[in-house]
Design a protein around this motif. Sequence first.
Motif, PDB file in Angstrom:
ATOM      1  N   LYS A 383       0.814  -1.225   0.000  1.00 10.80           N
ATOM      2  CA  LYS A 383       0.000   0.000   0.000  1.00 10.80           C
ATOM      3  C   LYS A 383       0.842   1.267   0.000  1.00 10.80           C
ATOM      4  O   LYS A 383       0.459   2.282  -0.586  1.00 10.80           O
ATOM      5  CB  LYS A 383      -0.949  -0.022   1.193  1.00 10.80           C
ATOM      6  CG  LYS A 383      -2.076  -1.031   1.024  1.00 10.80           C
ATOM      7  CD  LYS A 383      -3.157  -0.870   2.076  1.00 10.80           C
ATOM      8  CE  LYS A 383      -4.317  -1.812   1.794  1.00 10.80           C
ATOM      9  NZ  LYS A 383      -5.414  -1.669   2.785  1.00 10.80           N
ATOM     10  N   LYS A 384       1.998   1.209   0.636  1.00  6.58           N
ATOM     11  CA  LYS A 384       2.859   2.400   0.672  1.00  6.58           C
ATOM     12  C   LYS A 384       3.436   2.728  -0.700  1.00  6.58           C
ATOM     13  O   LYS A 384       3.785   3.873  -0.986  1.00  6.58           O
ATOM     14  CB  LYS A 384       3.981   2.198   1.687  1.00  6.58           C
ATOM     15  CG  LYS A 384       3.517   2.183   3.141  1.00  6.58           C
ATOM     16  CD  LYS A 384       4.687   2.051   4.081  1.00  6.58           C
ATOM     17  CE  LYS A 384       4.228   2.074   5.537  1.00  6.58           C
ATOM     18  NZ  LYS A 384       5.382   1.935   6.480  1.00  6.58           N
ATOM     19  N   LYS A 385       3.556   1.705  -1.551  1.00  4.68           N
ATOM     20  CA  LYS A 385       4.114   1.930  -2.889  1.00  4.68           C
ATOM     21  C   LYS A 385       3.037   1.899  -3.972  1.00  4.68           C
ATOM     22  O   LYS A 385       3.347   1.981  -5.158  1.00  4.68           O
ATOM     23  CB  LYS A 385       5.178   0.867  -3.179  1.00  4.68           C
ATOM     24  CG  LYS A 385       6.405   0.974  -2.291  1.00  4.68           C
ATOM     25  CD  LYS A 385       7.473  -0.030  -2.692  1.00  4.68           C
ATOM     26  CE  LYS A 385       8.718   0.103  -1.819  1.00  4.68           C
ATOM     27  NZ  LYS A 385       9.777  -0.860  -2.215  1.00  4.68           N
TER      28      LYS A 385
END
Length: 575
Positions: A383-385
């Motif tokens: 999710k962070k990327k």
Amino acid sequence: MQLRTKQHNQQITERAKSANYEKAMDICHSRLTFVIICLTLSFLALISRLFYLTGFSSIEDIKITSSRKPSKEFLLKRASITDRNGELLATNITTASLYANPRYLINPDEAARKLSEALPSLKYQDLITKFKLNKNFAWVKRHLTPKEQQIIHDLGIPGLYFTKDERRVYPQTHLFAHSVGFTDVDGNGLSGIEKTFNYDLAESTQLPLELSLDLRIQNIVREELLRAIDLNQAIGASGLVMNVNNGEVISMVSLPDFNPNRTEGTNDRQRFNQISLGSYEMGSVFKVLTTASAFDLGRVKVNDAFNVSVPYKVANFKINDYKGKGGELSIPEILMYSSNIGTAQIASYIGVKDQQEYMQRFGVLDKLSIEIPEVSSPRYPPKKKWNEVSMVTISYGHGIAVTPLHLARAIAASVNGGVLVQPTLLKHHAPRDEYPRVIGEETSLLMRKMLRLVVTGGSGRRAEVPGYFLGGKSGTAEKICGRGYCKNSNLSLFVAAYPIHKPEYLVLVMVDEAKRNTYNNGMLSGGAVSAPVAGEIVKRISPILGVHPILDKSEEINDILSLDFSPRHQKISAR
């Protein structure tokens, strides 16, 4: 006087000789009797020993084989597996198995030689190794055929024994290799249903395990996939038929496959279940999920139009169309003509966060649960990327890899009224209210209408079967090679649901690495390669499933499926 003395001496001598003779004869008789008794006892002992060796095992041997119960009380220990109509897919049969007591083998070398000559599958060196062990028990060969048993019997080798055994057999051979699975020589499940339900099947009192699979449908799907491989010179193919309303899997085929009755010599590719274990980028079929998400969120409307005449730019990347239409396209046309540029613009209206939310709802971000252990997890950016670039590529099925079973479940939710069914290989009928809602019923109806347009006028035209009202979507994805993509190694995919005005079944077809040839007109797209296969499958399985062609009410159904929108492509063409 002298004469009498002489005669008397002669009499004494004769009497002495007679006494000695009688004594010698007594000794001879005694010795002969002793020898006869010894020989008789030895002969009786030898006869007794031979009778024992050929007829009985020692107490220790009986203990070793007691678990097999070679008696009238022998029972089949594993329950059968059947399809939804009671046709046998896996069952047990009684067999004879051969074992040896190495301590009772008179000549191990000769025994090994005779056995290896009689049964070529037995290797002399392997037998010698077993026979020279200081043990009471060694398996020689499990599950003999009647002919093999007779051959061994005729050899008459002391120290070899038969025992009753049981063997798992698969009457349909290759047909259900990946779904039913197989067991080891002792009947322990190693894959598929056999492994998942190993404990339950091992209970001999259990009734047959009834699956949702249908032997007749499975056979048709496999035949059509084999034909597709041959016509397109492909290296493999897979297919799935599923009830979109309760998740029952009616057919699951992955090619190449193997014969579970003879698993020796099979390779990893044959044992690999592409439907549940293969994780692939699915290409343009994901546009269905993107479009459904945008409509359900209320971010777009049917007549919204997007310019697809120039590449869509995101970060340092340019998104292009394959044989693009140019100009503007309405949303139904973007799906019909499978525009990457148009879908990327639709995704921009959804946004990263909401895209993640809807992908989660459609079930493509979680490991899927089904009654076989061979299931892989999807692969996608953390999710962070998961950024804007990820959002755009995922919108048209790149940058995310899922199994065909994941995809089938998500497409089913798009057309069945908007609920996420749980795929299952067991025959059951779960109530509809048990399933979580993914999209609204109105959105699902809209998707059914657009998927029908894909088949009547878009990339899925070659799947059309008159009277069955198919709706579907094609997809084509280049396979990953190392860190990049292989230009000439494609997955050609088509997913159909029908009858689309009231969906009952979903048919998924994936052909692996089709080659350009005259049959597919040099095209490797899902619409060219897999759509015709899906159509043939629908045509053949529908009478069996009780789905009959509707010809007399076709106008009425077309009215139900009609979509009020303004085709931008036609207007542009007319200018």
